[in-house]
Motif scaffolding. Structure first.
Motif, mmCIF file in Angstrom:
data_model
loop_
_atom_site.group_PDB
_atom_site.id
_atom_site.type_symbol
_atom_site.label_atom_id
_atom_site.label_comp_id
_atom_site.label_asym_id
_atom_site.label_seq_id
_atom_site.Cartn_x
_atom_site.Cartn_y
_atom_site.Cartn_z
ATOM 1 N N VAL A 1 0.834 -1.211 0.000
ATOM 2 C CA VAL A 1 0.000 0.000 0.000
ATOM 3 C C VAL A 1 0.865 1.256 0.000
ATOM 4 N N VAL A 2 1.914 1.268 0.833
ATOM 5 C CA VAL A 2 2.815 2.422 0.883
ATOM 6 C C VAL A 2 3.483 2.638 -0.474
ATOM 7 N N LEU A 3 3.930 1.565 -1.105
ATOM 8 C CA LEU A 3 4.585 1.667 -2.414
ATOM 9 C C LEU A 3 3.644 2.251 -3.465
ATOM 10 N N ILE A 4 2.407 1.766 -3.500
ATOM 11 C CA ILE A 4 1.444 2.258 -4.490
ATOM 12 C C ILE A 4 1.133 3.731 -4.252
ATOM 13 N N LEU A 5 0.859 4.091 -3.005
ATOM 14 C CA LEU A 5 0.521 5.484 -2.695
ATOM 15 C C LEU A 5 1.692 6.410 -2.993
ATOM 16 N N ARG A 6 2.884 6.010 -2.555
ATOM 17 C CA ARG A 6 4.061 6.868 -2.711
ATOM 18 C C ARG A 6 4.498 6.990 -4.161
ATOM 19 N N SER A 7 4.354 5.940 -4.945
ATOM 20 C CA SER A 7 4.839 5.936 -6.318
ATOM 21 C C SER A 7 3.854 6.528 -7.312
ATOM 22 N N PHE A 8 2.552 6.378 -7.054
ATOM 23 C CA PHE A 8 1.580 6.737 -8.073
ATOM 24 C C PHE A 8 0.520 7.749 -7.623
ATOM 25 N N VAL A 9 0.446 8.058 -6.335
ATOM 26 C CA VAL A 9 -0.605 8.967 -5.855
ATOM 27 C C VAL A 9 0.007 10.246 -5.277
ATOM 28 N N ALA A 10 0.634 10.155 -4.125
ATOM 29 C CA ALA A 10 1.225 11.337 -3.483
ATOM 30 C C ALA A 10 2.439 10.916 -2.665
ATOM 31 N N LYS B 1 1.786 12.693 -7.674
ATOM 32 C CA LYS B 1 2.672 11.892 -8.504
ATOM 33 C C LYS B 1 2.090 11.534 -9.868
ATOM 34 N N PHE B 2 0.806 11.842 -10.124
ATOM 35 C CA PHE B 2 0.242 11.449 -11.412
ATOM 36 C C PHE B 2 -0.097 12.629 -12.312
ATOM 37 N N THR B 3 0.082 13.867 -11.836
ATOM 38 C CA THR B 3 -0.233 15.041 -12.647
ATOM 39 C C THR B 3 0.537 15.030 -13.961
ATOM 40 N N TYR B 4 1.803 14.667 -13.903
ATOM 41 C CA TYR B 4 2.651 14.661 -15.096
ATOM 42 C C TYR B 4 2.806 13.271 -15.704
ATOM 43 N N GLY B 5 1.897 12.367 -15.366
ATOM 44 C CA GLY B 5 1.926 11.030 -15.919
ATOM 45 C C GLY B 5 2.312 9.986 -14.890
ATOM 46 N N ILE B 6 1.892 8.753 -15.126
ATOM 47 C CA ILE B 6 2.237 7.640 -14.247
ATOM 48 C C ILE B 6 3.650 7.178 -14.583
ATOM 49 N N ARG B 7 4.524 7.169 -13.557
ATOM 50 C CA ARG B 7 5.918 6.796 -13.759
ATOM 51 C C ARG B 7 6.285 5.626 -12.851
ATOM 52 N N LEU B 8 7.183 4.791 -13.344
ATOM 53 C CA LEU B 8 7.646 3.655 -12.558
ATOM 54 C C LEU B 8 8.565 4.122 -11.441
ATOM 55 N N PRO B 9 8.524 3.453 -10.294
ATOM 56 C CA PRO B 9 9.476 3.809 -9.230
ATOM 57 C C PRO B 9 10.901 3.479 -9.653
ATOM 58 N N GLY C 1 6.835 15.201 -9.929
ATOM 59 C CA GLY C 1 5.453 15.496 -9.590
ATOM 60 C C GLY C 1 5.243 16.970 -9.290
ATOM 61 N N LYS C 2 4.005 17.313 -9.000
ATOM 62 C CA LYS C 2 3.614 18.693 -8.731
ATOM 63 C C LYS C 2 3.280 18.870 -7.253
ATOM 64 N N ALA C 3 3.947 19.828 -6.603
ATOM 65 C CA ALA C 3 3.681 20.114 -5.194
ATOM 66 C C ALA C 3 2.330 20.796 -5.051
#
Length: 263
Positions: free
Chosen positions: A57-66, A90-98, A236-238
């Motif tokens: 859950v932490v990985l998904i949230l941190r990598s793809f959400v915020a 983390k998704f404003t500028y596109g989904i990126r791999l960790p 990402g965008k702050a």
């Protein structure tokens, strides 16, 4: 930050694989061997089963959400202060791999005025934060204390003198100006008469690149010194200050900054 990201990915996959292999191969054998006795699960499997869901859950949230970041320097004052803890979309500028930051799903591009987190080309293991002022194809110029975009001088309104606190108190007395950057006006700091000649000039922004600057114009290591930012380095965008902690400031915590949106 990159090493934490690597460790998180490795631990998530390791615990997940241990748990999966146990369920597919070893759990049934243990039950058959135990018979009527109570089945004893290996300690490593017990830990993997307990930690994998949390790590995942932490990985998904941190990598793809915020993702949370801490502001360590004065380069974005007065917008962001030393000791601010911020959240980055983390998704404003596109989904990126960790880890490698490769974009796999394009969702959007930076807009002029965005406060963006990125990894600068000359420090790829560090996370920096600046404001996007130049888009691909723009001609950006900075002369004296004034920013020009495509030959047009930005408008400035003097708001007064800045009063710093904590680790930012050495900026007390510099001018606070409202800079009209398109439809994203924001405040900047300028030290009268302080002009690093290396930060003066004119730059054309290549395709796939952005020109970034700090709001504290005389205390910012940005595109004026090391060049434009490749799109591939964006993180990402702050968008939010969720905590402020500065042990050098009275009371240590500035409660007024908690929940403050980043413009």
């Amino acid at each position: 930050m990159k090493w934490f990201e690597i460790a998180l990915v490795v631990l998530t996959f390791a615990t997940g694989i241990i748990w999966l292999l146990d369920r597919l191969l070893f759990a049934r054998r243990r039950r058959e061997a135990a018979g009527l006795l109570e089945e004893k699960e290996p300690l490593v499997v017990d830990y993997a089963r307990a930690f994998f869901p949390v790590l995942f859950v932490v990985l998904i949230l941190r990598s793809f959400v915020a993702e949370p970041f801490r502001i360590p320097s004065s380069s974005m004052m007065p917008t962001l202060l030393i000791g601010d803890f911020i959240l980055v979309n983390k998704f404003t500028y596109g989904i990126r791999l960790p880890i490698n930051n490769r974009k796999v799903i394009a969702l959007g591009e930076p807009q002029r005025g965005d406060v963006a987190v990125f990894r600068p080309p000359h420090h790829p293991d560090q996370d920096w934060i600046k404001r996007v002022v130049g888009l691909p194809g723009d001609l950006v110029a900075f002369e004296g204390d004034t920013l020009y975009i495509n030959g047009e001088r930005l408008d400035y309104q003097l708001l007064g003198q800045y009063e710093g606190r904590g680790r930012g108190r050495d900026m007390t007395g510099v001018a606070v100006l409202r800079e009209a950057l398109g439809d994203r006006p924001h405040d900047v700091l300028e030290s009268t008469g302080v002009h690093d000649p290396r930060g003066q000039g004119e730059w054309r922004v290549p395709e796939g690149h952005y020109f970034v600057m700090g709001d504290n114009r005389d205390r910012s290591d940005d595109s004026r010194f090391w060049g434009t930012l490749p799109e591939s380095q964006l993180r990402g965008k702050a968008f939010l200050v969720w905590m402020n902690f500065d042990s050098s400031a009275p009371g240590w915590v500035d409660w007024s900054r908690i929940g403050k949106g980043i413009q």
